[in-house]
Structures are given as structure tokens and as C-alpha cells.
Design a protein around this motif. Structure first.
Motif, PDB file in Angstrom:
ATOM      1  N   ALA A  29      69.128  72.239   2.786  1.00 42.39           N
ATOM      2  CA  ALA A  29      70.394  72.029   3.429  1.00 42.39           C
ATOM      3  C   ALA A  29      70.802  73.279   4.216  1.00 42.39           C
ATOM      4  O   ALA A  29      71.041  73.358   5.396  1.00 42.39           O
ATOM      5  CB  ALA A  29      71.600  71.344   2.677  1.00 42.39           C
ATOM      6  N   ARG A  30      71.140  74.472   3.405  1.00 40.26           N
ATOM      7  CA  ARG A  30      71.495  75.585   3.962  1.00 40.26           C
ATOM      8  C   ARG A  30      70.568  76.139   5.022  1.00 40.26           C
ATOM      9  O   ARG A  30      70.769  76.571   6.349  1.00 40.26           O
ATOM     10  CB  ARG A  30      71.954  76.687   2.847  1.00 40.26           C
ATOM     11  N   PRO A  31      69.195  76.454   4.465  1.00 44.62           N
ATOM     12  CA  PRO A  31      68.313  76.895   5.639  1.00 44.62           C
ATOM     13  C   PRO A  31      68.134  76.129   6.711  1.00 44.62           C
ATOM     14  O   PRO A  31      68.009  76.779   7.951  1.00 44.62           O
ATOM     15  CB  PRO A  31      66.946  77.097   4.634  1.00 44.62           C
ATOM     16  N   GLY A  39      69.703  78.516  16.291  1.00 41.50           N
ATOM     17  CA  GLY A  39      69.105  78.144  17.669  1.00 41.50           C
ATOM     18  C   GLY A  39      69.997  77.389  18.599  1.00 41.50           C
ATOM     19  O   GLY A  39      69.603  77.037  19.602  1.00 41.50           O
ATOM     20  N   GLY A  40      71.291  77.337  18.415  1.00 42.35           N
ATOM     21  CA  GLY A  40      72.213  77.192  19.234  1.00 42.35           C
ATOM     22  C   GLY A  40      73.088  75.692  19.095  1.00 42.35           C
ATOM     23  O   GLY A  40      73.780  75.489  19.939  1.00 42.35           O
ATOM     24  N   LEU A  41      72.620  75.115  18.066  1.00 39.55           N
ATOM     25  CA  LEU A  41      73.057  73.852  17.683  1.00 39.55           C
ATOM     26  C   LEU A  41      74.027  73.858  16.424  1.00 39.55           C
ATOM     27  O   LEU A  41      73.526  74.077  15.522  1.00 39.55           O
ATOM     28  CB  LEU A  41      72.209  72.678  17.466  1.00 39.55           C
ATOM     29  N   ASN A  42      75.248  73.831  16.647  1.00 36.30           N
ATOM     30  CA  ASN A  42      76.064  73.691  15.588  1.00 36.30           C
ATOM     31  C   ASN A  42      76.951  72.345  15.324  1.00 36.30           C
ATOM     32  O   ASN A  42      78.024  72.497  14.238  1.00 36.30           O
ATOM     33  CB  ASN A  42      77.092  74.903  15.750  1.00 36.30           C
ATOM     34  N   ILE A  56      74.289  67.413   0.590  1.00 41.06           N
ATOM     35  CA  ILE A  56      73.649  68.377   1.643  1.00 41.06           C
ATOM     36  C   ILE A  56      74.831  68.509   2.505  1.00 41.06           C
ATOM     37  O   ILE A  56      74.982  69.487   2.963  1.00 41.06           O
ATOM     38  CB  ILE A  56      72.640  67.515   2.231  1.00 41.06           C
ATOM     39  N   MET A  57      75.695  67.678   2.704  1.00 44.77           N
ATOM     40  CA  MET A  57      76.629  67.968   3.825  1.00 44.77           C
ATOM     41  C   MET A  57      77.465  69.090   3.022  1.00 44.77           C
ATOM     42  O   MET A  57      78.058  70.104   3.837  1.00 44.77           O
ATOM     43  CB  MET A  57      77.667  66.669   3.984  1.00 44.77           C
ATOM     44  N   GLU A  58      77.975  69.043   2.023  1.00 46.05           N
ATOM     45  CA  GLU A  58      78.911  70.105   1.391  1.00 46.05           C
ATOM     46  C   GLU A  58      78.226  71.524   1.536  1.00 46.05           C
ATOM     47  O   GLU A  58      78.820  72.334   1.865  1.00 46.05           O
ATOM     48  CB  GLU A  58      78.932  69.763  -0.139  1.00 46.05           C
ATOM     49  N   GLU A  59      76.835  71.449   1.131  1.00 48.12           N
ATOM     50  CA  GLU A  59      75.989  72.700   1.736  1.00 48.12           C
ATOM     51  C   GLU A  59      76.143  73.224   2.876  1.00 48.12           C
ATOM     52  O   GLU A  59      76.483  74.299   3.215  1.00 48.12           O
ATOM     53  CB  GLU A  59      74.611  72.804   0.937  1.00 48.12           C
ATOM     54  N   LYS A  62      79.157  74.942   4.414  1.00 47.71           N
ATOM     55  CA  LYS A  62      79.479  76.353   3.966  1.00 47.71           C
ATOM     56  C   LYS A  62      78.967  77.311   5.157  1.00 47.71           C
ATOM     57  O   LYS A  62      79.186  78.374   4.947  1.00 47.71           O
ATOM     58  CB  LYS A  62      78.773  76.464   2.634  1.00 47.71           C
ATOM     59  N   VAL A  63      77.976  76.808   5.940  1.00 52.50           N
ATOM     60  CA  VAL A  63      77.332  77.772   6.822  1.00 52.50           C
ATOM     61  C   VAL A  63      78.276  77.977   7.946  1.00 52.50           C
ATOM     62  O   VAL A  63      78.892  77.028   8.676  1.00 52.50           O
ATOM     63  CB  VAL A  63      76.065  77.236   7.252  1.00 52.50           C
TER      64      VAL A  63
END
Ligand code: 3PG
Length: 211
Positions: A29-31, A39-42, A56-59, A62-63
């Protein structure tokens, strides 16, 4: 009740592409989220189709810089889970009256799915002006949204389903298309190989599709 999707519309207008992901391995999830943001998509959509989707959403939430949303939202319980997982928006393949009602009063907006003018009008009657057009290619593609523009001039769309680098521009060039969604940016073979650089590169390439 308004949809309150202004912040989401502002965010997706900048990137024009939402990666749609079906993931089950929490360690990725995080990587993956970091690669997409680099890459520009947030603005990231994680579908509720796997056992570990919420973790996975929770992880991903955090990014730094990531705006994470849940996809495949089908009922009120999915909405409660999405809010608890730190999602900032929700996406549904459909727009049932019960679903639209359940999203009212929540702290995060719902992007409901429609496939026809009548469905779009039902959602609009409930205050929803930003809609997912799904499944975009199977429903007729960009030509259909072009024909929606005049009679449904107050509505804007995020086409998803069959959108790819070859046809994305045909949608993004339409005045009533805010962004597109698609799974091509996070391919299964890249996930399996841990090839996050490739995902970053696909994200970067996607940011150029709307220009
Ligand atoms: C989905 O339903 O998985 C999304 O709409 C993505 O569709 P796609 O795999 O055709 O991009």
C-alpha cells in the motif's frame, strides 16, 4: 442536500487522472501510494473488493499528499468503513436512491456512478453534480458524454471503465469531463514484481494525457 465535492473537484482538476486499484497485500500500500504521489497523481481510489482493502486505504492515507478514496461503495456500511479508514471521498458504480440518501450528511463526498441521462438526472435531483460515468467505454465512450454536455450542462463527469492511455484524451478534452479513472496506472505485474518505479513512470505519463 448538496454533494459538497468542491475540494474533490479542485483536486482532480489538477491531476485529471484517478488511479483505480484492486489491492489485497497491505505491504504494497505505502510504496504504491508513494510511487503514485511521486509521479504526480495524488487522488487515489482503492476499491472495496478485497479483504484487506480497508487496511490498504488506512496505510495509503498516511502518505503525505495522498488523497485516498474508497471505490465500489455499495451501501451505508461501506460508507461508515470508508470514513473510519481515513478516506476523503467515496466512489460507487451506481446511484441508488438509498445510496445517495445514505451519503447525505457524511463528512466526505460520494461520487455516484451513472450510465444514462435518466440516472444522471436522478442523482442531480438529489444534489449530486459530479458523477462517475460507468462503465464508460461499454456505455458508448466519449461520444456519449459529448452528447450529455448540452442537455445536462450543469453536470460534470469522471468516466471510468475501459479508459486507457489511448482513449483518455478523447474524454479529457470534453468540457464536462473533470477527470478520468482507470486501473492501467497500477498494473498487476508491476505490483507482483515490486516495480514501483514503473508505477511512478505510468503515473507521470498519465499526468500528461490531459494536456
Ligand atoms: C473498475 O471497475 O475496476 C474501474 O472502473 C476501472 O476500470 P478499468 O480496469 O477498465 O480501468
Amino acid at each position: 442536500m448538496p454533494q459538497n465535492a468542491e475540494f474533490l473537484i479542485d483536486a482532480v482538476r489538477k491531476v485529471r487522472v484517478i488511479p483505480v486499484m484492486i489491492l489485497d497485500d497491505v505491504s504494497t500500500a505505502r510504496p504504491i501510494a508513494e510511487a503514485l504521489v511521486a509521479g504526480g497523481l495524488n487522488v487515489l481510489e482503492v476499491t472495496l473488493r478485497t479483504e484487506n482493502a480497508l487496511a490498504i486505504m488506512e496505510e495509503m492515507a498516511k502518505v503525505e499528499g495522498a488523497i485516498v478514496g474508497s471505490g465500489t461503495v455499495r451501501h451505508a456500511e461501506h460508507m461508515r468503513q470508508s470514513v473510519n479508514a481515513g478516506c476523503q471521498f467515496m466512489v460507487s458504480p451506481g446511484a441508488t436512491p438509498r445510496l445517495l440518501e445514505a451519503a447525505e450528511g457524511l463528512s466526505i463526498p460520494l461520487l455516484p456512478g451513472i450510465g444514462s441521462p435518466t440516472e444522471a438526472m436522478v442523482a442531480a435531483e438529489q444534489g449530486y453534480k459530479f458523477l462517475k460515468f460507468f462503465p464508460a467505454e461499454a456505455m458508448g465512450g466519449a461520444r456519449v458524454l459529448k452528447d450529455f454536455a448540452s442537455p445536462l450542462s450543469d453536470l460534470v463527469f469522471c468516466p471510468t471503465g475501459g479508459v486507457n492511455p489511448d482513449n483518455a484524451a478523447s474524454y479529457l478534452n470534453l468540457p464536462n469531463v473533470v477527470c478520468v479513472g482507470g486501473s492501467w496506472i497500477v498494473p498487476h505485474d508491476a505490483i507482483a514484481a515490486g516495480d514501483y518505479k514503473r508505477i511512478e513512470g505510468l503515473a507521470r505519463a498519465a499526468t500528461r494525457l490531459g494536456t
